[in-house]
Design an enzyme around this catalytic site. Structure first.
Site, mmCIF file in Angstrom:
data_model
loop_
_atom_site.group_PDB
_atom_site.id
_atom_site.type_symbol
_atom_site.label_atom_id
_atom_site.label_comp_id
_atom_site.label_asym_id
_atom_site.label_seq_id
_atom_site.Cartn_x
_atom_site.Cartn_y
_atom_site.Cartn_z
ATOM 1 N N HIS A 53 0.686 -1.064 -0.209
ATOM 2 C CA HIS A 53 0.108 0.099 0.252
ATOM 3 C C HIS A 53 0.877 1.331 -0.085
ATOM 4 C CE1 HIS A 53 -4.514 1.644 0.352
ATOM 5 N NE2 HIS A 53 -3.459 2.553 1.524
ATOM 6 N N HIS A 99 -10.926 2.551 -0.806
ATOM 7 C CA HIS A 99 -10.834 1.718 0.087
ATOM 8 C C HIS A 99 -11.841 0.653 0.073
ATOM 9 C CE1 HIS A 99 -10.747 4.527 4.145
ATOM 10 N NE2 HIS A 99 -9.594 3.880 3.113
ATOM 11 N N ASN A 100 -11.142 -0.343 -1.106
ATOM 12 C CA ASN A 100 -11.978 -1.670 -0.342
ATOM 13 C C ASN A 100 -12.239 -2.365 0.244
ATOM 14 O OD1 ASN A 100 -11.760 -0.527 -3.384
ATOM 15 N ND2 ASN A 100 -10.353 -1.896 -3.489
#
Ligand code: ADP
Ligand code: MG
EC number: 6.3.5.3
Lengths: 742, 226, 83, 83
Positions: A53, A99-100
């Site tokens: 990320h 923002h899964n």
């Protein structure tokens, strides 16, 4: 605060494995980068900063394929958001973010904080956010859980954006079983600024202050970054700790205070960045790295909501609504006064130092002392294996599927009720799409259009992605995602400028999935070059899996276009009886991955035909010129459901109809999804101009009529449908499917 | 005539009202921050939409205690024009300047769309340029817009011509007697859920709200007698 | 120090759409044995002092802020009391 | 028939922006004796049956619907019980 484990214990017990740091990485850090064993805090910082990320360690090689420059790009990837010149000293700033995972676990807060995070990226650049978009992908609306996820997600996006007073003007919502256990929630924000106010996330100047502003730090969302980078299982779902609660009210104040400092007091500020994934550590280390500086922070000074937080927790907390500023020495009080006015905290927590060390103090101890670059730049890039998926190899051998439609009218009616095709107004009505009174075109059209106040310019924006196409043929699917965005922007009368993206994929350690990623990015990159729409920002979301089942590879394209003259914004619905109807682009037998195939077969299959991008670009550019000359009355691009659905949509909410001669198309082709096509209506007086400019790339297929009927003759069928009835089916489908049985 | 647009923390339609009055109508307008205690020199005051104080607790409940509200109440008492749209309306009811309350919409969802309205009364400073019973369409954008008051209050509102706007076709929020906007008995305080400031320019899709601001400006510094 | 829990609900005459919706959802989840649902909010308030002092504070903040008497009513209950 | 009151609150580590804002307002109103405010919701649920049966229902609807365990916790209390 004592370290929870000694360096030796860490080496022996390997807690970092749970934080997604591999043993090889740990060894590299201790042997090559530090020459000693990292302590507990340092290990935690590495694991967060080296997560996919934050570091893009797996996706970087692929992302390099994207073009990211042209004459208009002022800031490409690498900062909070990309920046593009829109003339007159102004710039548009935009970025999308996924923002899964948070949304899957906790739809309301996950979606809300997704919006909150992307807005901070925009205003950290010095821009005022002027519009939001959301790209949502859910499972089928067959179970109560999915329905609750849809309502929660939409409510979360609405509540945050509405409270901030930023209109949500476009987006997309699709439904497919592959998203059942892993929802996709991608949010995009678009901001506007004067180029002179452009900010960078930079910390420099020995002795300058590092200031923390906004909400207090709590224990929420610790390890959100690594959480977002590791795949999901139901087991994980019960641990559920990495969820943050959003406070849009606080964010609104934060936005106003930050913009006040940036635009009115540029001499106070060296740099500013939002605290996103991996909180204080990522923002501060990235700012120091950007400024080639050293930094020393005293964590006891960080405003804290809870007592007894460890250094590790303070540094990794993902509490929302916080920003980090680098402020010129001597202006700390000035900055504090501005934040005081908005009842916000602003605290100096450290200083820029000579050299390049990243030093943290906590409770009278030095808890971290490592080179800045070891966190930000020395990440071990990972090469990945890739392999063409067996399913694609097999599909290439198999004969293409043909629908053989016998009842074209019934097919049209059913297609209009498919959740992905049906009217989404029951969802987007929950978004304030008009606040700040600049919305020229809101949701429900091809692209949202915002005016630039005080000028005659506008900005058009859209998000597009179709996982089904990418799943079947990743490279062509990637191209189509971009072409669809271009078509939506041009359909509204705007010139495409650039894109942002969210790359949503499964576990990249699976060679087949990495291949999908690589291929589809290649396709997108190629199309970006052809259309001269560079990628100026974006986001990668990997490990979108549920119990080992990956989602369709779903790259989302967020595109912004420039409307040079607001008088020539093109509506997506028909305007006048007597106008000529044209079909722009060629129609082939393209059913693989279509809504029609999904509806009739229950699943998708086949491969997509290759197509040439240059001819599509050429006729789209000619079409845009005609629009800018005021010769086009309406335009709507063809997407899910093909021509049949697009024609119907151009008539909805009007009282007009169409009489069409489509005898060059079969009933099957009426629903084919060949990319790069639009339905365009043209006033009769401009028909000759239109035809001579478009040549063989547009076919005259009929006229707009006064009766509210869709009438068409196909090669092997006829259509005679009352538009009000079609509209009702289309409008009622989604609310009906969403409403639980009662 | 000088007009104040109040900015509460969390107001977000402040700029919309400001632009409607200033840029579109050419009026003399200032933003006035919630911490200011006096409105001396102003002839009218506008409470904008938004989410003051996050609408935490209840919409408008906290804004009513803002330092500026004392001066707003004084203006209302003095008979000067006081206008609140959306969150502004909610604040006016919480502050007791208008009767009743605004509850969560029956759908429990935020709703943003353009709805048909009936102008029930043109006997206010804000609606004199509309026809009585005229149909207009204005945008709404709220989650707490369901007007509630007890029966006597509702009857009294009707009897004194205090219902100014009604939803004309569907009722988007469950508000009693389809009430979309009301005024006080003197007619100088108007609160409404729809957003006239969003309908003042062709390019935004409608100009049905424009006459509300024009009415106010035409009636100038009129002070309504008790 | 006294900890008080203040309960705020709609008056019985005011329709509460939320309770209604939740009940329907519960039925959809298969729990037909649930006959009625009403929703309210509560405030856990920690107040310095004890007894009458606290009662006075609670009454004032409820009257001024926490409760809208047009449509709501409240009750409260002392949860903990320390001298 | 049993009447149960289910209380739902944020977990202690979760920031409650509402409670914080309300506390500030209470202080602005001059009530410095109020030291803390936390906001929660409650559900008055009437369930057919008694005892364990009811406990099971409450647990299920709390788990499935009323409570979000990412950030909330709940307690409940039997208010009335009729055979
Ligand atoms: N989640 C959403 N948020 C905002 N607008 C949406 C959303 N979902 C769909 N829409 C709007 O609904 C319309 C139809 O969407 P879509 O079918 O994806 O359009 P297209 O095929 O032209 O890209 C568009 O105007 C889109 O902006
Ligand atoms: Mg479109």
């Amino acid at each position: 605060m004592k370290q929870a484990m000694s360096p030796e214990e860490i080496k022996a017990k390997k807690p970092y494995l749970d934080w997604s740091l591999s043993e090889a990485e740990y060894d590299y850090i201790s042997q090559q980068l530090l020459g000693r064993l990292p302590n507990y805090t340092e290990t935690g910082l590495f694991s967060a900063m080296w997560s996919e990320h934050c570091s893009y360690k797996k996706s970087k090689p692929v992302l390099r394929l994207f073009p990211n420059k042209n004459a208009r790009v002022l800031q490409g990837p690498g900062e909070g958001a990309g920046v593009v010149d829109i003339d007159d000293g102004q710039a548009v700033v935009f970025k999308a973010e996924s923002h899964n995972h948070p949304t899957t676990v906790e739809p309301y807060q996950g979606a809300a904080t997704g919006i909150g995070g992307i807005l901070r990226d925009i205003f950290s650049m010095g821009a005022r956010p002027v519009a939001s978009l959301d790209s949502l992908h859910f499972g089928e609306l067959t179970d109560a859980q999915t329905k609750m996820k849809v309502t929660g997600t939409v409510r979360g996006i609405g509540d945050y954006g509405n409270c901030m007073g930023i209109p949500t003007v476009a987006g997309e919502t699709t439904f497919d079983p592959c998203y059942q256990g892993n929802v996709l929630c991608n949010a995009m924000s678009v901001g506007l600024m004067d180029q002179k106010d452009l900010q960078k996330g930079k910390a420099a100047g020995i002795g300058n202050a590092v200031m923390y502003v906004g909400a207090k730090t709590g224990r929420d969302g610790i390890h959100g970054a690594t959480f977002a980078s590791a795949d999901f299982s139901d087991e994980n779902a019960t641990q559920r700790s990495a969820v943050q609660v959003g406070d849009p009210f606080m964010e609104k104040l934060l936005l106003e205070a930050c913009l006040e400092v940036i635009t009115k007091h540029p001499d106070w500020l060296v740099g500013i960045q939002d605290m996103g994934a991996a909180g204080i550590v990522s923002s501060s280390a990235e700012m120091a790295s950007e400024g080639h500086s050293g930094m020393e922070l005293d964590l006891d000074l960080v405003p804290q909501r809870e007592a007894g937080m460890s250094a590790y927790e303070i540094m990794l907390s993902e509490s929302q609504e916080r920003m980090l500023l680098c402020v010129n020495k001597g202006h700390e009080e000035d900055v504090k006064k501005v934040f005081d006015f908005y009842d916000l905290e602003a605290v100096t927590i450290g200083r820029i130092t000579a050299g390049h060390q990243y030093v943290l103090h906590h409770d009278g101890e030095v808890v971290c002392d490592i080179p800045v670059s070891s966190l930000t730049d020395d990440v071990l890039e990972e090469s990945s294996e890739e392999q063409k998926p067996a399913r694609i190899v097999a599909a290439e051998q198999a004969p293409a599927w043909q629908p053989h439609i016998t009842d074209v009218e019934a097919t049209l009616r059913s297609l209009l009720q498919q959740s992905t095709v049906a009217d989404k107004s029951s969802l987007y009505q929950q978004y304030d799409s008009q606040v700040r009174t600049n919305t020229v075109v809101g949701p429900g059209s091809d692209a949202g259009v915002i005016r630039v106040r005080g000028t005659h310019k506008g900005l058009a924006m859209t998000t597009d992605g179709n996982g089904r196409f990418v799943y079947l043929s990743p490279k062509v699917g990637g191209q189509i995602a971009l072409v669809e965005a271009v078509c939506n922007i041009i359909a509204s009368g705007a010139e495409p400028l650039a894109i942002t993206d969210c790359l949503n994929y499964g576990d990249p350690n699976d060679p087949e999935i990495f291949w999908e990623l690589h291929q589809s990015v290649q396709g997108m990159a190629e199309a970006c070059r052809v259309f001269d729409t560079p990628v100026i920002s974006g986001n990668v979301s990997l490990y979108n899996e549920n119990n080992g089942q990956a989602i369709h590879p779903t790259p989302m394209v967020g595109m912004v276009g420039l409307v040079k003259n607001l008088d020539h914004v093109i509506p997506s619905f028909v305007q006048q009886p007597g106008d000529r109807v044209y079909l722009v682009g060629q129609t082939g037998d393209d059913y693989a991955g279509s809504e029609l195939q999904k509806m009739l077969q229950g699943e998708i299959s086949g491969t997509l035909a290759d197509f040439d991008l240059e001819p599509v670009r050429d006729y789209l550019h000619r079409l845009l010129k005609l629009m800018q000359a005021g010769k086009v009355a309406s335009a709507h691009d063809l997407s899910e459901g093909g021509l049949g659905v697009a024609l119907s949509e151009t008539l909805f909410k009007t009282d007009l109809g169409m009489d069409l001669d489509l005898r060059h198309l079969t009933a099957d082709q009426f629903f084919s999804e060949t990319p790069g096509r639009l339905v365009v209506t043209v006033p009769a007086e401009f028909a000759a101009d239109f035809e001579s400019t478009m040549g063989g790339d547009a076919a005259m297929v009929g006229t707009v009529t006064n009766s509210h009927w869709l009438q068409a003759r196909l090669a092997n069928a006829e259509i005679n449908q009352n538009v009000s009835e079609l509209q009702q089916l289309w409008e009622e489908a989604l609310p009906c499917q969403l409403k639980s049985k009662d | 005539m000088k007009i104040a647009v109040i900015v509460f923390p969390g107001s977000n339609c402040d700029i919309d009202i400001y632009e409607a009055l200033h840029t579109v109508c050419g009026a003399d307008v200032d933003y006035v921050f919630h911490k200011q205690e006096s409105l001396a020199g102003y002839d009218a005051v506008m409470l904008p939409g938004g989410f003051s104080y996050g609408d935490y607790l209840r919409a408008g409940a906290i804004a009513r205690f803002a330092p500026v509200m004392g001066a707003v109440v004084e203006m209302a008492r003095a008979g000067k024009p006081v206008f609140g749209t959306c969150n502004g309306f909610q604040i006016l009811t919480e502050a007791g300047l208008l009767p009743g309350s605004l509850k969560r919409n029956d759908s429990q969802q935020f709703v943003c769309k353009t709805v048909p309205l009936e102008v029930v009364s043109n006997r206010t400073l804000f609606t004199s340029q509309y026809q009585e019973h005229e149909r207009i369409a204005l945008p709404i954008a709220h989650a707490d817009g369901s007007y509630y008051a007890d029966r006597e209050t509702l009857d009294r509102l009707e009897a004194h011509h205090q219902v100014v706007f009604r939803y004309a076709e569907e009722n988007p929020n469950g508000s009693l007697r389809n009430i979309a906007g009301i005024c006080n008995e003197r007619g100088n305080v108007l609160g409404m859920m729809p957003h006239p400031e969003r309908a003042v320019e062709e390019i935004l899709g409608s100009t049905d709200g424009l006459r509300l601001f024009k009415s106010l400006l035409a009636n100038g510094s009129v002070k309504v007698e008790e | 120090m006294t900890k008080v829990r203040i309960f705020v609900t709609y008056k019985p005459s005011v329709f509460d759409p939320q309770g209604d919706t939740i009940k329907k959802t519960i039925h959809n989840l298969g729990h037909d044995e649930v006959k009625d649902v009403q929703v309210g909010k509560f405030f856990d308030v920690t107040v310095e002092g004890t007894g009458d002092q606290v009662d006075a504070t609670v009454k004032e903040i409820a009257d001024q802020l926490l409760v809208n008497f047009n449509m709501e009513t409240y009750t409260y209950q002392v949860m903990e009391e320390h001298q």
